[in-house]
Design an enzyme around this catalytic site. Structure first.
Site, PDB file in Angstrom:
ATOM      1  N   GLY A   7       0.824  -1.215   0.000  1.00  0.00           N
ATOM      2  CA  GLY A   7       0.000   0.000   0.000  1.00  0.00           C
ATOM      3  C   GLY A   7       0.852   1.257   0.000  1.00  0.00           C
ATOM      4  O   GLY A   7       0.411   2.322   0.432  1.00  0.00           O
ATOM      5  N   ALA A   9       1.650   3.146  -2.375  1.00  0.00           N
ATOM      6  CA  ALA A   9       1.242   4.214  -3.292  1.00  0.00           C
ATOM      7  C   ALA A   9       0.108   5.051  -2.700  1.00  0.00           C
ATOM      8  O   ALA A   9      -0.395   5.978  -3.337  1.00  0.00           O
ATOM      9  CB  ALA A   9       0.820   3.614  -4.635  1.00  0.00           C
ATOM     10  N   THR A 127      -5.858   0.461  13.426  1.00  0.00           N
ATOM     11  CA  THR A 127      -6.445   1.792  13.607  1.00  0.00           C
ATOM     12  C   THR A 127      -7.142   1.900  14.957  1.00  0.00           C
ATOM     13  O   THR A 127      -7.605   0.883  15.507  1.00  0.00           O
ATOM     14  CB  THR A 127      -7.462   2.075  12.470  1.00  0.00           C
ATOM     15  OG1 THR A 127      -8.319   3.148  12.855  1.00  0.00           O
ATOM     16  CG2 THR A 127      -8.353   0.876  12.177  1.00  0.00           C
ATOM     17  N   ASP A 128      -7.243   3.124  15.458  1.00  0.00           N
ATOM     18  CA  ASP A 128      -7.991   3.326  16.718  1.00  0.00           C
ATOM     19  C   ASP A 128      -9.468   2.981  16.549  1.00  0.00           C
ATOM     20  O   ASP A 128     -10.180   2.768  17.533  1.00  0.00           O
ATOM     21  CB  ASP A 128      -7.821   4.770  17.234  1.00  0.00           C
ATOM     22  CG  ASP A 128      -8.351   5.855  16.299  1.00  0.00           C
ATOM     23  OD1 ASP A 128      -8.771   5.548  15.166  1.00  0.00           O
ATOM     24  OD2 ASP A 128      -8.336   7.042  16.717  1.00  0.00           O
ATOM     25  N   GLU A 129      -9.930   2.913  15.289  1.00  0.00           N
ATOM     26  CA  GLU A 129     -11.359   2.676  15.066  1.00  0.00           C
ATOM     27  C   GLU A 129     -11.789   1.272  15.497  1.00  0.00           C
ATOM     28  O   GLU A 129     -12.971   1.005  15.666  1.00  0.00           O
ATOM     29  CB  GLU A 129     -11.730   2.941  13.602  1.00  0.00           C
ATOM     30  CG  GLU A 129     -11.314   4.344  13.192  1.00  0.00           C
ATOM     31  CD  GLU A 129     -11.951   4.865  11.919  1.00  0.00           C
ATOM     32  OE1 GLU A 129     -12.996   4.330  11.513  1.00  0.00           O
ATOM     33  OE2 GLU A 129     -11.388   5.804  11.345  1.00  0.00           O
ATOM     34  N   TYR A 151     -15.745  -0.868   7.806  1.00  0.00           N
ATOM     35  CA  TYR A 151     -14.296  -0.621   7.710  1.00  0.00           C
ATOM     36  C   TYR A 151     -13.611  -1.081   8.992  1.00  0.00           C
ATOM     37  O   TYR A 151     -12.659  -1.874   8.958  1.00  0.00           O
ATOM     38  CB  TYR A 151     -14.018   0.868   7.455  1.00  0.00           C
ATOM     39  CG  TYR A 151     -12.578   1.271   7.756  1.00  0.00           C
ATOM     40  CD1 TYR A 151     -11.518   0.787   6.994  1.00  0.00           C
ATOM     41  CD2 TYR A 151     -12.278   2.143   8.819  1.00  0.00           C
ATOM     42  CE1 TYR A 151     -10.192   1.137   7.283  1.00  0.00           C
ATOM     43  CE2 TYR A 151     -10.961   2.494   9.114  1.00  0.00           C
ATOM     44  CZ  TYR A 151      -9.928   1.993   8.343  1.00  0.00           C
ATOM     45  OH  TYR A 151      -8.622   2.338   8.635  1.00  0.00           O
ATOM     46  N   LYS A 155     -10.858  -4.064   9.710  1.00  0.00           N
ATOM     47  CA  LYS A 155      -9.532  -3.799  10.265  1.00  0.00           C
ATOM     48  C   LYS A 155      -9.309  -4.600  11.554  1.00  0.00           C
ATOM     49  O   LYS A 155      -8.198  -5.060  11.828  1.00  0.00           O
ATOM     50  CB  LYS A 155      -9.351  -2.302  10.536  1.00  0.00           C
ATOM     51  CG  LYS A 155      -9.208  -1.439   9.294  1.00  0.00           C
ATOM     52  CD  LYS A 155      -7.977  -1.750   8.458  1.00  0.00           C
ATOM     53  CE  LYS A 155      -6.678  -1.363   9.128  1.00  0.00           C
ATOM     54  NZ  LYS A 155      -5.516  -1.609   8.233  1.00  0.00           N
TER      55      LYS A 155
HETATM   56  P1  NAD Z   1      -5.052   4.976   1.386  1.00  0.00           P
HETATM   57  O1  NAD Z   1      -6.451   4.628   1.073  1.00  0.00           O
HETATM   58  O2  NAD Z   1      -4.526   6.341   1.071  1.00  0.00           O
HETATM   59  O3  NAD Z   1      -4.050   3.937   0.670  1.00  0.00           O
HETATM   60  C1  NAD Z   1      -4.284   2.569   0.655  1.00  0.00           C
HETATM   61  C2  NAD Z   1      -3.299   1.947  -0.358  1.00  0.00           C
HETATM   62  O4  NAD Z   1      -3.481   0.517  -0.342  1.00  0.00           O
HETATM   63  C3  NAD Z   1      -3.538   2.408  -1.803  1.00  0.00           C
HETATM   64  O5  NAD Z   1      -2.291   2.721  -2.413  1.00  0.00           O
HETATM   65  C4  NAD Z   1      -4.171   1.193  -2.466  1.00  0.00           C
HETATM   66  O6  NAD Z   1      -3.906   1.108  -3.861  1.00  0.00           O
HETATM   67  C5  NAD Z   1      -3.534   0.066  -1.689  1.00  0.00           C
HETATM   68  N1  NAD Z   1      -4.319  -1.193  -1.721  1.00  0.00           N
HETATM   69  C6  NAD Z   1      -5.648  -1.332  -1.469  1.00  0.00           C
HETATM   70  N2  NAD Z   1      -6.007  -2.621  -1.615  1.00  0.00           N
HETATM   71  C7  NAD Z   1      -4.879  -3.306  -1.936  1.00  0.00           C
HETATM   72  C8  NAD Z   1      -4.602  -4.673  -2.193  1.00  0.00           C
HETATM   73  N3  NAD Z   1      -5.579  -5.589  -2.159  1.00  0.00           N
HETATM   74  N4  NAD Z   1      -3.340  -5.030  -2.489  1.00  0.00           N
HETATM   75  C9  NAD Z   1      -2.340  -4.106  -2.540  1.00  0.00           C
HETATM   76  N5  NAD Z   1      -2.557  -2.798  -2.317  1.00  0.00           N
HETATM   77  C10 NAD Z   1      -3.809  -2.398  -2.012  1.00  0.00           C
HETATM   78  O7  NAD Z   1      -4.874   4.638   2.937  1.00  0.00           O
HETATM   79  P2  NAD Z   1      -4.031   5.332   4.091  1.00  0.00           P
HETATM   80  O8  NAD Z   1      -4.820   6.425   4.666  1.00  0.00           O
HETATM   81  O9  NAD Z   1      -2.663   5.590   3.589  1.00  0.00           O
HETATM   82  O10 NAD Z   1      -4.003   4.139   5.159  1.00  0.00           O
HETATM   83  C11 NAD Z   1      -2.932   3.209   5.176  1.00  0.00           C
HETATM   84  C12 NAD Z   1      -3.153   2.221   6.313  1.00  0.00           C
HETATM   85  O11 NAD Z   1      -3.223   2.914   7.572  1.00  0.00           O
HETATM   86  C13 NAD Z   1      -4.452   1.424   6.212  1.00  0.00           C
HETATM   87  O12 NAD Z   1      -4.202   0.113   6.633  1.00  0.00           O
HETATM   88  C14 NAD Z   1      -5.383   2.122   7.193  1.00  0.00           C
HETATM   89  O13 NAD Z   1      -6.362   1.248   7.691  1.00  0.00           O
HETATM   90  C15 NAD Z   1      -4.403   2.557   8.259  1.00  0.00           C
HETATM   91  N6  NAD Z   1      -4.801   3.731   9.045  1.00  0.00           N
HETATM   92  C16 NAD Z   1      -5.134   4.884   8.396  1.00  0.00           C
HETATM   93  C17 NAD Z   1      -5.465   6.007   9.154  1.00  0.00           C
HETATM   94  C18 NAD Z   1      -5.806   7.311   8.474  1.00  0.00           C
HETATM   95  O14 NAD Z   1      -6.222   8.248   9.157  1.00  0.00           O
HETATM   96  N7  NAD Z   1      -5.667   7.448   7.178  1.00  0.00           N
HETATM   97  C19 NAD Z   1      -5.468   5.947  10.554  1.00  0.00           C
HETATM   98  C20 NAD Z   1      -5.105   4.734  11.173  1.00  0.00           C
HETATM   99  C21 NAD Z   1      -4.773   3.635  10.410  1.00  0.00           C
HETATM  100  P1  TYD Z   2     -12.908  10.756   7.823  1.00  0.00           P
HETATM  101  O1  TYD Z   2     -11.834  11.656   7.334  1.00  0.00           O
HETATM  102  O2  TYD Z   2     -13.752  10.038   6.831  1.00  0.00           O
HETATM  103  O3  TYD Z   2     -12.220   9.734   8.840  1.00  0.00           O
HETATM  104  P2  TYD Z   2     -12.907   8.639   9.842  1.00  0.00           P
HETATM  105  O4  TYD Z   2     -14.335   8.518   9.536  1.00  0.00           O
HETATM  106  O5  TYD Z   2     -12.150   7.408   9.517  1.00  0.00           O
HETATM  107  O6  TYD Z   2     -12.642   9.182  11.218  1.00  0.00           O
HETATM  108  O7  TYD Z   2     -13.887  11.577   8.767  1.00  0.00           O
HETATM  109  C1  TYD Z   2     -13.397  12.286   9.894  1.00  0.00           C
HETATM  110  C2  TYD Z   2     -14.578  12.926  10.573  1.00  0.00           C
HETATM  111  O8  TYD Z   2     -15.141  13.915   9.712  1.00  0.00           O
HETATM  112  C3  TYD Z   2     -15.703  11.952  10.882  1.00  0.00           C
HETATM  113  O9  TYD Z   2     -16.306  12.302  12.116  1.00  0.00           O
HETATM  114  C4  TYD Z   2     -16.684  12.170   9.748  1.00  0.00           C
HETATM  115  C5  TYD Z   2     -16.511  13.647   9.423  1.00  0.00           C
HETATM  116  N1  TYD Z   2     -16.741  14.010   7.996  1.00  0.00           N
HETATM  117  C6  TYD Z   2     -17.651  15.021   7.679  1.00  0.00           C
HETATM  118  O10 TYD Z   2     -18.267  15.653   8.560  1.00  0.00           O
HETATM  119  N2  TYD Z   2     -17.861  15.312   6.357  1.00  0.00           N
HETATM  120  C7  TYD Z   2     -17.206  14.655   5.363  1.00  0.00           C
HETATM  121  O11 TYD Z   2     -17.468  14.961   4.154  1.00  0.00           O
HETATM  122  C8  TYD Z   2     -16.270  13.648   5.703  1.00  0.00           C
HETATM  123  C9  TYD Z   2     -15.531  12.897   4.625  1.00  0.00           C
HETATM  124  C10 TYD Z   2     -16.062  13.354   7.034  1.00  0.00           C
END
Ligand code: NAD
Ligand code: TYD
Length: 338
Positions: A7, A9, A127-129, A151, A155
C-alpha cells in the site's frame, strides 16, 4: 534493511517510504507492493522510480503469487499499509474491505511464515477505530475491541489475524493502532483534504450531523516516525496505540481550515449524518511514550503545512477531483442527495 511496504502508493505508505529514504538513504531497500486501487497513485513516488534500492510491484495482497514475488528478495521488515480505508465507502460496499483488510492480511502472514527465519518484523497497521466510540476517557491497548462500521470491523479482523500468527507461529508481529492521520498526499475524500480543496474552490464543506464528533489527529510524519521507532523497539505480539494528542471536534477543524485560507464560514454546509457515526475516538498512548517515543508536530503547525501543501500542489488533487470519473461518481453518490 530491506523493507516490503504494502500500500505504498497510498497516503501513509508513500509518506513512510519517503521517510525511510530521507532517514536511511541508500541503506534502505524498499519493495512497494500496491494494487493501485482508486486511492493508489504510483506517481506519488516518481522521484524514486529507477533507483536501485526501490522497486514497485503492481500487485494485490490477496493474490499469493504477487505476495510471493514481493517477498522474494529476502525481506527483513514487512509493513502492511494496504487496505480499503474509507468508512463512507464501506457503507456503500463492504466486500472489498473484507477481501483486502482481512483476507489480504492472511495471505501476507502465510507468506511471512515461509520466510520466518529471516524476517525481523511484521508490522500490521491497524487503527484506533477497532475500539469503537468512547464518550469519556481513552482506550488502552488492553481494552475490548468494539468496531462499529464495516471498515473498522474489517480492520479488527486483520489486527487479530496478525496477533493470532504471532501467538500461534511465533511470527515477529507488532500491531499499531493509530488515530486519524493528516498531512500531504492524502486522497481528497477524507475530511481534511476534502474540506481544504473544496474551500480553495469556494465549494460547500459538507459537515456531517452536528459537527461535534471528535477525532484525535496525528500528523502523518509523526506516525511514520512512530512506526520506524517501533520496528526497532517494539516487542513481538504487542499492540501499540499511536495518537497525536490532538482531539478536536470536526466543526472546529473546519473553522480553522477556513481561517487559514481566509474563506467565509458560510461555506460550511451541515448535511445528514453518517450512519452509525462514531462519536469520539480517543487513545491512551502511555505505552508508546514509556518506550520513549513522543510526537513532535504541534497540531496547528501540521494543519498549516497540510493546507499549504494542497495550495501548492493543485495539479495533484485536481487530477483526482476533476479528471477522475471514479471520484466524480463517488462524490455525486456520497453527497448528491444530502
Ligand atoms: P489509502 O487509502 O490512502 O491507501 C491505501 C493503499 O493501499 C492504496 O495505495 C491502495 O492502492 C492500496 N491497496 C488497497 N487494496 C490493496 C490490495 N488488495 N493489495 C495491494 N494494495 C492495495 O490509505 P491510508 O490512509 O494511507 O491508510 C494506510 C493504512 O493505515 C491502512 O491500513 C489504514 O487502515 C491505516 N490507518 C489509516 C489512518 C488514516 O487516518 N488514514 C489511521 C489509522 C490507520
Ligand atoms: P474521515 O476523514 O472520513 O475519517 P474517519 O471517519 O475514519 O474518522 O472523517 C473524519 C470525521 O469527519 C468523521 O467524524 C466524519 C466527518 N466528515 C464530515 O463531517 N464530512 C465529510 O465529508 C467527511 C468525509 C467526514
Amino acid at each position: 534493511m530491506r523493507y516490503l511496504v504494502t500500500g505504498g502508493a497510498g497516503f501513509i505508505g508513500s509518506n513512510f517510504i519517503r521517510f525511510l529514504f530521507r532517514k536511511y538513504g541508500s541503506d534502505a531497500h524498499v519493495v512497494n507492493l500496491d494494487k493501485l486501487t482508486y486511492a493508489g497513485i504510483r506517481e506519488n513516488l516518481a522521484e524514486y522510480e529507477g533507483k536501485k534500492n526501490y522497486r514497485f510491484i503492481h500487485g494485490d495482497i490477496t493474490n499469493p503469487a504477487d505476495v510471493a514475488e514481493a517477498y522474494s528478495g529476502s525481506i527483513d521488515v514487512v509493513v502492511n499499509f494496504a487496505a480499503e480505508t474509507h468508512v463512507d465507502r464501506s457503507l456503500m460496499e463492504a466486500g472489498s474491505f473484507i477481501q483486502t483488510d482481512v483476507h489480504g492480511v492472511l495471505v501476507l502472514l502465510e507468506e511471512a511464515r515461509k520466510h520466518a527465519p529471516n524476517l525481523k518484523r511484521f508490522v500490521q497497521i491497524s487503527t484506533d477505530e477497532v475500539y469503537g466510540s468512547i464518550e469519556r476517557g481513552s482506550f488502552k491497548e488492553t481494552d475490548m475491541l468494539n468496531p462499529r462500521n464495516p471498515y473498522s470491523a474489517s480492520k479488527a479482523g486483520g489486527d487479530r489475524m496478525a496477533y493470532a500468527y504471532a501467538q500461534t507461529y511465533g511470527l515477529p508481529v507488532i500491531i499499531t493502532r493509530a488515530s486519524n492521520n493528516f498531512g500531504p498526499w492524502q486522497y481528497p475524500e477524507k475530511l481534511i483534504p476534502l474540506f481544504v480543496t473544496n474551500a480553495i474552490d469556494d465549494l460547500p464543506l459538507p459537515l456531517y450531523g452536528d459537527g461535534r464528533n471528535v477525532r484525535d489527529w496525528l500528523f502523518v510524519e509523526d506516525h511514520c516516525a512512530a512506526i520506524d521507532f517501533l520496528i526497532e523497539r517494539g516487542a513481538t505480539s504487542e499492540v501499540y496505540n499511536v495518537g497525536g494528542g490532538n482531539e478536536r471536534e470536526n466543526r472546529d477543524i473546519t473553522r480553522r481550515i477556513l481561517q487559514m485560507l481566509a474563506k467565509p464560514e458560510s461555506l460550511i454546509k451541515p448535511v445528514g449524518d453518517r450512519q452509525g457515526h462514531d462519536r469520539r475516538y480517543s487513545l491512551d498512548t502511555t505505552k508508546l511514550e514509556r518506550l520513549g517515543f513522543k510526537c513532535s508536530t504541534n497540531f496547528d503547525d501540521g494543519l498549516r503545512r497540510t493546507v499549504q501543501w494542497y495550495v501548492e500542489n493543485e495539479a495533484w488533487w485536481r487530477a483526482i477531483k476533476e479528471r477522475s470519473a471514479e471520484f466524480r461518481d463517488y462524490y455525486a453518490k456520497q453527497y448528491g442527495g444530502r
